[in-house]
Design a protein around this motif. Sequence first.
Motif, mmCIF file in Angstrom:
data_model
loop_
_atom_site.group_PDB
_atom_site.id
_atom_site.type_symbol
_atom_site.label_atom_id
_atom_site.label_comp_id
_atom_site.label_asym_id
_atom_site.label_seq_id
_atom_site.Cartn_x
_atom_site.Cartn_y
_atom_site.Cartn_z
ATOM 1 N N GLN A 1 -4.689 8.986 1.023
ATOM 2 C CA GLN A 1 -5.925 9.668 0.644
ATOM 3 C C GLN A 1 -6.088 9.701 -0.871
ATOM 4 O OE1 GLN A 1 -8.453 10.692 2.568
ATOM 5 N NE2 GLN A 1 -7.324 9.813 4.283
ATOM 6 N N GLU A 2 -4.972 9.992 -1.554
ATOM 7 C CA GLU A 2 -5.004 10.002 -3.018
ATOM 8 C C GLU A 2 -5.413 8.631 -3.550
ATOM 9 O OE1 GLU A 2 -1.914 10.395 -6.803
ATOM 10 O OE2 GLU A 2 -1.197 10.898 -4.795
ATOM 11 N N THR B 1 5.261 10.237 7.710
ATOM 12 C CA THR B 1 3.894 9.742 7.866
ATOM 13 C C THR B 1 2.881 10.679 7.231
ATOM 14 O OG1 THR B 1 4.562 8.669 9.921
ATOM 15 C CG2 THR B 1 2.213 8.942 9.566
ATOM 16 N N GLU B 2 3.102 11.977 7.350
ATOM 17 C CA GLU B 2 2.152 12.939 6.773
ATOM 18 C C GLU B 2 2.074 12.800 5.256
ATOM 19 O OE1 GLU B 2 -0.109 14.814 8.400
ATOM 20 O OE2 GLU B 2 0.694 13.672 10.098
ATOM 21 N N GLU B 3 3.229 12.674 4.609
ATOM 22 C CA GLU B 3 3.234 12.494 3.154
ATOM 23 C C GLU B 3 2.579 11.160 2.787
ATOM 24 O OE1 GLU B 3 6.325 12.244 -0.624
ATOM 25 O OE2 GLU B 3 7.055 13.024 1.282
ATOM 26 N N ALA B 4 2.848 10.133 3.575
ATOM 27 C CA ALA B 4 2.237 8.822 3.325
ATOM 28 C C ALA B 4 0.720 8.894 3.477
ATOM 29 C CB ALA B 4 2.825 7.782 4.267
ATOM 30 N N LYS B 5 0.245 9.662 4.439
ATOM 31 C CA LYS B 5 -1.203 9.846 4.609
ATOM 32 C C LYS B 5 -1.804 10.544 3.396
ATOM 33 C CE LYS B 5 -1.383 9.927 9.656
ATOM 34 N NZ LYS B 5 -1.642 10.764 10.847
ATOM 35 N N ASP B 6 -1.071 11.519 2.841
ATOM 36 C CA ASP B 6 -1.550 12.194 1.628
ATOM 37 C C ASP B 6 -1.661 11.206 0.474
ATOM 38 O OD1 ASP B 6 -1.608 14.611 2.994
ATOM 39 O OD2 ASP B 6 0.296 15.324 2.158
ATOM 40 N N HIS B 7 -0.663 10.350 0.316
ATOM 41 C CA HIS B 7 -0.712 9.345 -0.752
ATOM 42 C C HIS B 7 -1.841 8.342 -0.501
ATOM 43 C CE1 HIS B 7 2.776 10.727 -2.884
ATOM 44 N NE2 HIS B 7 3.575 10.581 -1.839
ATOM 45 N N TYR C 1 -7.868 -1.057 5.479
ATOM 46 C CA TYR C 1 -6.598 -0.969 4.741
ATOM 47 C C TYR C 1 -5.798 0.316 4.907
ATOM 48 C CZ TYR C 1 -7.463 -5.296 2.212
ATOM 49 O OH TYR C 1 -7.652 -6.607 1.888
ATOM 50 N N SER C 2 -6.390 1.377 5.373
ATOM 51 C CA SER C 2 -5.698 2.674 5.334
ATOM 52 C C SER C 2 -4.381 2.677 6.109
ATOM 53 C CB SER C 2 -6.613 3.796 5.820
ATOM 54 O OG SER C 2 -6.987 3.594 7.164
ATOM 55 N N ARG C 3 -4.345 2.067 7.283
ATOM 56 C CA ARG C 3 -3.094 2.057 8.063
ATOM 57 C C ARG C 3 -2.018 1.224 7.374
ATOM 58 N NH1 ARG C 3 -3.587 1.158 14.254
ATOM 59 N NH2 ARG C 3 -1.433 1.792 13.998
ATOM 60 N N ARG C 4 -2.416 0.073 6.845
ATOM 61 C CA ARG C 4 -1.441 -0.779 6.155
ATOM 62 C C ARG C 4 -0.906 -0.097 4.901
ATOM 63 N NH1 ARG C 4 -4.587 -6.252 5.521
ATOM 64 N NH2 ARG C 4 -3.003 -6.593 3.941
ATOM 65 N N ILE C 5 -1.794 0.554 4.162
ATOM 66 C CA ILE C 5 -1.381 1.248 2.942
ATOM 67 C C ILE C 5 -0.479 2.433 3.292
ATOM 68 C CG2 ILE C 5 -2.241 2.709 1.065
ATOM 69 C CD1 ILE C 5 -2.553 -0.264 0.487
ATOM 70 N N CYS C 6 -0.795 3.126 4.366
ATOM 71 C CA CYS C 6 0.047 4.243 4.803
ATOM 72 C C CYS C 6 1.455 3.731 5.122
ATOM 73 C CB CYS C 6 -0.577 4.928 6.015
ATOM 74 S SG CYS C 6 0.250 6.446 6.487
ATOM 75 N N CYS D 1 -5.149 -7.186 -4.102
ATOM 76 C CA CYS D 1 -4.222 -7.125 -5.234
ATOM 77 C C CYS D 1 -4.486 -5.875 -6.063
ATOM 78 C CB CYS D 1 -4.382 -8.387 -6.083
ATOM 79 S SG CYS D 1 -3.159 -8.524 -7.388
ATOM 80 N N TRP D 2 -5.735 -5.567 -6.298
ATOM 81 C CA TRP D 2 -6.122 -4.371 -7.051
ATOM 82 C C TRP D 2 -5.692 -3.112 -6.299
ATOM 83 C CZ3 TRP D 2 -10.682 -0.931 -6.721
ATOM 84 C CH2 TRP D 2 -10.918 -0.208 -7.906
ATOM 85 N N LEU D 3 -5.909 -3.108 -4.987
ATOM 86 C CA LEU D 3 -5.564 -1.959 -4.151
ATOM 87 C C LEU D 3 -4.056 -1.731 -4.138
ATOM 88 C CD1 LEU D 3 -6.594 0.139 -1.991
ATOM 89 C CD2 LEU D 3 -6.058 -1.617 -0.295
#
Length: 186
Positions: free
Chosen positions: A59-60, A51-57, A35-40, A79-81
């Motif tokens: 990770q958060e 992209t850098e700020e999105a990567k920080d979010h 999921y990390s790429r899709r969430i980013c 759905c939870w994610l």
Amino acid sequence: MTNTTLTTDNGSDEQLMRLVVQGNNRAFDILYNRYSRRICGFFVRMLGCCTEEAKDHTQELFTRIYTSRNSYNGGSFSCWLYGAAYNICKNEYRHREIEDRFNAERDEETTTEQPENLDNAILTSILHKTIESLPQVQREVFILRYIEELSTSEVAAITDVAEGTVKSRLYYALATIREKMKKYNI
């Protein structure tokens, strides 16, 4: 399904999350990789950020998912994610709104406050520079009317223009001066 046979190719998201709740870090890594790429990308689109700020979010988000893993109720993991990701976006929107409001107020204060140590000589110098920056026809009528203290009809006679033209030029000259001097609260 056991922990030893878990690979990226088997196990639903919900099964993996149940294993994460039980303390299986490998299952968490698999979910992160899924999921990390899709969430980013979700954060980039929702927040309009780099992209850098999105990567920080991202990770958060995954840190929150891991630390609150015991609150997972067994429903749809995606759905939870995404619900948790959306909450991060809402928090970011609020943060930006507060920051924008604070910056606007701070900018307003700095442009409207007259420095206390601004003395008449400095103020006069600023005013003269502002008057000098006026278009020539406006500068002439302004000086004649307000500095030399001549009447509008006298200024019209001196400049050889109609009295209405003098008034118009004075109006625009004053408007320009007012706008430029506004930051000094004058």
